[in-house]
Write a protein that holds these residues in place. Structure first.
Motif, short mmCIF file in Angstrom:
data_model
loop_
_atom_site.label_atom_id
_atom_site.label_comp_id
_atom_site.label_asym_id
_atom_site.label_seq_id
_atom_site.Cartn_x
_atom_site.Cartn_y
_atom_site.Cartn_z
N VAL A 153 0.85 -1.19 0.00
CA VAL A 153 0.00 0.00 0.00
C VAL A 153 0.88 1.24 0.00
O VAL A 153 1.62 1.48 0.97
CB VAL A 153 -0.93 0.01 1.23
N ILE A 167 -7.18 -6.61 6.62
CA ILE A 167 -8.03 -5.55 6.10
C ILE A 167 -9.50 -5.85 6.44
O ILE A 167 -10.04 -6.87 6.03
CB ILE A 167 -7.89 -5.40 4.57
N CYS A 170 -12.17 -1.04 3.15
CA CYS A 170 -11.53 0.13 2.55
C CYS A 170 -12.60 1.17 2.28
O CYS A 170 -13.70 0.83 1.84
CB CYS A 170 -10.83 -0.24 1.24
N PHE A 179 -7.61 2.58 4.60
CA PHE A 179 -7.62 1.18 4.98
C PHE A 179 -7.96 1.09 6.46
O PHE A 179 -7.27 1.67 7.30
CB PHE A 179 -6.25 0.54 4.73
N TYR A 196 -8.25 -0.36 -5.97
CA TYR A 196 -8.24 -1.48 -5.03
C TYR A 196 -9.38 -2.45 -5.31
O TYR A 196 -9.23 -3.66 -5.10
CB TYR A 196 -8.30 -0.96 -3.59
#
Length: 253
Positions: A153, A167, A170, A179, A196
């Motif tokens: 990232v 994660i 997002c 994130f 993403y």
């Protein structure tokens, strides 16, 4: 030529590919100077040590050797890298997963210009490929059947390598992406949510809303409503858009 042009070095085992790339660079990109070329790992290392380039164009596969072999033998990688590859779509996804620049053979002039412009724009940030990125990329490409579980990232400070299970979701923030990670940790990326979504949609992530991309592994419950609300394991409440409601339900049938 500018007073301090960007020094470029090319490593590729194909003579025609090296010469074409060199010609395109010198004829169409004024802010660079091609300092040299190499056809294998040993020549590449010698050239890098001699010319100290700011940008390296590096082929992935070279007569039984790889660009990764070269990079592992360079102690201080204080240069930007653009990988040049003839690999398939799966491998290209590996570059995107690791936030690494690449060009696909045969090289298209406009794509070359865009790649070099991006590097020049980033130069003040000194964003150099890390050991973790390098190994993650190498494993992804050399073991195409292995499911990738990490993503690099890009942040204002460089890159952070994150495991996908970390994660939770997002969230779009203008042209940036927030994130939200396990342990209530947060990270702001300089990539858009759309980018993403393209990377993670096949990795058990779901676009619940134009502003939210969720990790399905962290879904705790669903609350009814016009579109409804998705409750995540960390307690976050994510709005589910009406247009994505049916697709979400299909995932759990």
């Amino acid at each position: 030529m500018p007073a301090n042009p960007l020094k470029v070095f090319i490593v590729d085992d194909e003579y025609q590919s090296r010469n074409l790339l060199s010609k395109l660079l010198q004829e169409h990109i004024p802010d660079i100077v091609v300092t040299g070329q190499a056809s294998n790992v040993a020549e590449g290392i010698a050239g890098i040590n001699e010319f100290n380039p700011g940008l390296l164009f590096l082929d992935i596969e070279m007569n039984g050797e790889t660009g990764f072999d070269l990079l592992r033998k360079i102690e201080k990688r204080n240069f930007k890298i653009i990988f040049v590859t003839a690999h398939d779509t799966y491998a290209l996804k590996a570059f995107r997963f690791n936030a690494v620049d690449y060009l696909l053979k045969p090289i298209v002039l406009e794509e070359l210009k865009d790649a070099v412009s991006k590097v020049i724009d980033q130069l003040p940030e000194k964003r150099i490929i890390s050991d973790a990125q390098l190994e993650n990329l190498a494993q992804f490409i050399q073991n195409p059947k292995k499911v990738n579980d990490k993503i690099a990232v890009p942040t204002s400070d460089g890159f952070v390598l994150i495991s996908l299970p970390e994660i939770v979701f997002c969230k779009a923030n203008g042209n940036y992406t927030e994130f939200h990670l396990t342990g209530k940790k947060q990270l702001l990326s300089s990539y858009t949510l759309k980018q993403y979504h393209e990377l993670l949609v096949e990795q058990n992530f779901f676009r619940a809303h134009r502003s939210f991309l969720i990790n399905l592994s962290h879904v705790k419950m669903y609350r009814r409503g016009e579109g409804g609300t998705i409750i995540m394991n960390d307690g976050s409440e994510i709005e589910l858009s009406r247009q994505h409601k049916e697709a979400f339900f299909q995932l759990f049938k």
